[in-house]
Design a protein around this motif. Structure first.
Motif, PDB file in Angstrom:
ATOM      1  N   TRP A 113      -9.481  10.278  28.050  1.00 20.91           N
ATOM      2  CA  TRP A 113     -10.461  10.497  27.015  1.00 20.91           C
ATOM      3  C   TRP A 113     -10.012   9.823  25.765  1.00 20.91           C
ATOM      4  O   TRP A 113      -8.954   9.777  25.530  1.00 20.91           O
ATOM      5  CB  TRP A 113     -10.251  11.924  26.820  1.00 20.91           C
ATOM      6  N   LEU A 114     -11.042   9.201  25.201  1.00 22.79           N
ATOM      7  CA  LEU A 114     -10.806   8.464  23.944  1.00 22.79           C
ATOM      8  C   LEU A 114     -11.520   8.996  23.020  1.00 22.79           C
ATOM      9  O   LEU A 114     -12.858   9.380  22.821  1.00 22.79           O
ATOM     10  CB  LEU A 114     -11.343   6.977  24.130  1.00 22.79           C
ATOM     11  N   ALA A 115     -11.042   9.215  21.862  1.00 24.91           N
ATOM     12  CA  ALA A 115     -11.613   9.791  20.536  1.00 24.91           C
ATOM     13  C   ALA A 115     -12.274   8.889  19.771  1.00 24.91           C
ATOM     14  O   ALA A 115     -11.418   8.128  18.869  1.00 24.91           O
ATOM     15  CB  ALA A 115     -10.462  10.665  19.693  1.00 24.91           C
ATOM     16  N   ASP A 116     -13.599   8.663  19.904  1.00 24.53           N
ATOM     17  CA  ASP A 116     -14.193   7.478  19.004  1.00 24.53           C
ATOM     18  C   ASP A 116     -14.746   8.133  17.912  1.00 24.53           C
ATOM     19  O   ASP A 116     -15.819   8.651  17.671  1.00 24.53           O
ATOM     20  CB  ASP A 116     -15.466   6.651  19.859  1.00 24.53           C
ATOM     21  N   THR A 117     -13.799   8.613  17.113  1.00 29.07           N
ATOM     22  CA  THR A 117     -14.092   9.627  16.042  1.00 29.07           C
ATOM     23  C   THR A 117     -13.834   8.970  14.450  1.00 29.07           C
ATOM     24  O   THR A 117     -13.715   9.706  13.739  1.00 29.07           O
ATOM     25  CB  THR A 117     -13.056  10.723  16.058  1.00 29.07           C
ATOM     26  N   GLY A 118     -13.169   7.581  14.452  1.00 31.79           N
ATOM     27  CA  GLY A 118     -13.078   7.198  13.127  1.00 31.79           C
ATOM     28  C   GLY A 118     -14.123   6.651  12.410  1.00 31.79           C
ATOM     29  O   GLY A 118     -15.086   6.675  12.582  1.00 31.79           O
ATOM     30  N   THR A 126     -22.919  11.285  14.010  1.00 30.83           N
ATOM     31  CA  THR A 126     -22.348  11.977  15.211  1.00 30.83           C
ATOM     32  C   THR A 126     -21.010  10.985  15.439  1.00 30.83           C
ATOM     33  O   THR A 126     -20.882   9.924  15.013  1.00 30.83           O
ATOM     34  CB  THR A 126     -23.260  11.691  16.753  1.00 30.83           C
ATOM     35  N   VAL A 127     -20.084  11.701  16.236  1.00 30.20           N
ATOM     36  CA  VAL A 127     -18.987  10.961  16.794  1.00 30.20           C
ATOM     37  C   VAL A 127     -19.087  11.142  18.336  1.00 30.20           C
ATOM     38  O   VAL A 127     -19.797  11.873  18.887  1.00 30.20           O
ATOM     39  CB  VAL A 127     -17.516  11.548  16.206  1.00 30.20           C
ATOM     40  N   ALA A 128     -17.958  10.540  19.107  1.00 32.90           N
ATOM     41  CA  ALA A 128     -18.227  10.494  20.248  1.00 32.90           C
ATOM     42  C   ALA A 128     -16.820  10.657  21.116  1.00 32.90           C
ATOM     43  O   ALA A 128     -15.732  10.173  20.634  1.00 32.90           O
ATOM     44  CB  ALA A 128     -18.923   9.444  20.943  1.00 32.90           C
ATOM     45  N   LEU A 129     -16.841  11.627  22.255  1.00 31.66           N
ATOM     46  CA  LEU A 129     -15.511  11.323  23.263  1.00 31.66           C
ATOM     47  C   LEU A 129     -15.918  10.377  24.444  1.00 31.66           C
ATOM     48  O   LEU A 129     -16.938  10.686  24.763  1.00 31.66           O
ATOM     49  CB  LEU A 129     -15.177  12.697  23.635  1.00 31.66           C
TER      50      LEU A 129
END
Length: 347
Positions: A113-118, A126-129
């Motif tokens: 899992w990568l936290a694409d949240t920066g 929105t952000v994404a996992l």
């Protein structure tokens, strides 16, 4: 065909000079009182990442005798498998175009899992996992905050698979969010705030933004055996005991604080495979991968500072007056705008 997970890339150009100028006032107005930290055996450099494909390590997970690492940025998802000498063995890629990936975790089923949240400018709707499954498939799961956009660089994946996002706050008052329902591959799932964590100045050196780096969360980890969770700033790590998958409950307790070795931009954190230590790394080439032992059980971190938790620049013993504290707050507010503009990833 590559799926678009974001529109901008990540980079560190101009990050340190801008931060140093914007936060210079913090050094002038007060030295702060370091919190007590765990006394442990000394850190040991495990190896050094020198591969030019890993210039901005912001996520790291120890899996057995190997490590998985990812960059902060890029125009596709790449997860690098490293051996004990920090040599790249394999690269797992996905046809996804991330916005600003910041952290990494591995689920019980082997899904990465990568936290694409920066979100340095706090502008993302929105952000994404991003999920990379063992069978080679991938998926984007979109999330939305209940209040406003947040910059998040820490992902905590509970043993039951629930993801928790911890915000990066320049004043040290981080918020913790989890999805309100199961993740879906289409549409957006809302996030709800379930906890908060207050960080105070510690006096530990390191990081690209001066004293404020002691307050800003840059990574998170849950031990493989589910016994502990950790958050790190640019300078320190905080470890909590974890019961079951109650991340919010764990964070309500007092953590053990561990001063980390000084690094120019430390962002990645993991537990060792046996949960007897922390493994930390940061951006830059070469970059040390360092093992920091856990030689004492979690214990309260400076109960005397509990009353000052809401104020990241306590006046006690520092000679900082209320007026000066107000000036500091104003400087930090300006720094948020300055850093957000200068740290925003390259187009």
């Amino acid at each position: 065909m590559r799926e678009l997970a974001g529109r901008r890339r990540s980079g560190v150009q101009g990050r340190r000079p801008a931060a140093a100028i914007a936060l210079a006032g913090l050094v002038v107005l007060g030295s702060g009182v370091p919190a007590s930290a765990q006394t442990a055996a000394g850190p040991v450099t495990r190896c050094q990442i020198a591969d030019p494909r890993l210039p901005e390590v912001s996520g790291l997970v120890v899996v057995g005798d190997r490590m998985l690492a990812m960059n902060d940025g890029g125009d596709q998802v790449d997860v690098y498998e490293l051996d004990g000498e920090c040599q790249v063995l394999t690269v797992q890629s996905a046809p996804l175009d991330p916005f600003d990936p910041e952290d990494l975790a591995v689920g019980a089923d082997g899904t990465v899992w990568l936290a694409d949240t920066g979100d340095n400018n706090a502008a993302r709707e929105t952000v994404a996992l991003l999920a990379l499954r063992p069978d080679g498939s991938s998926e984007v799961y979109r999330l939305a905050y209940p209040d406003r956009p947040r910059d998040v660089e820490a992902l905590l994946l509970a043993p039951d698979g629930t993801p928790y996002l911890v915000s990066k706050e320049v004043l040290g008052a981080s918020k913790v969010y989890r999805p309100v329902s199961a993740l879906v591959g289409s549409g957006t799932v809302g996030l709800t705030e379930v906890a908060g964590v207050e960080f105070t100045l510690t006096g530990t050196p390191g990081g690209p933004v001066g004293r404020a780096g002691q307050l800003m969360v840059t990574g998170g980890a849950v031990s493989a055996d589910g016994r502990y969770l950790a958050l790190r700033t640019y300078t320190d790590a905080y470890v909590w005991p974890l019961s079951g998958s109650d991340v919010a409950g764990a964070l309500a307790a007092e953590p053990t604080r561990i001063a980390l070795p000084e690094a120019p931009q430390g962002e990645a954190i993991s537990f060792t495979a046996d949960a007897t230590g922390l493994v930390v790394a940061g951006e830059g080439v070469p970059s040390d991968v360092t093992v920091v032992p856990l030689t004492a059980p979690p214990e309260p971190a400076a109960a005397s500072e509990a009353g000052a938790a809401a104020d990241p620049f306590p006046g006690g013993g520092t000679g900082v007056s209320p007026i000066a504290a107000g000036v500091v707050a104003a400087l930090i507010a300006a720094a948020v705008v300055w850093i957000g503009g200068r740290l925003r990833r390259r187009d």
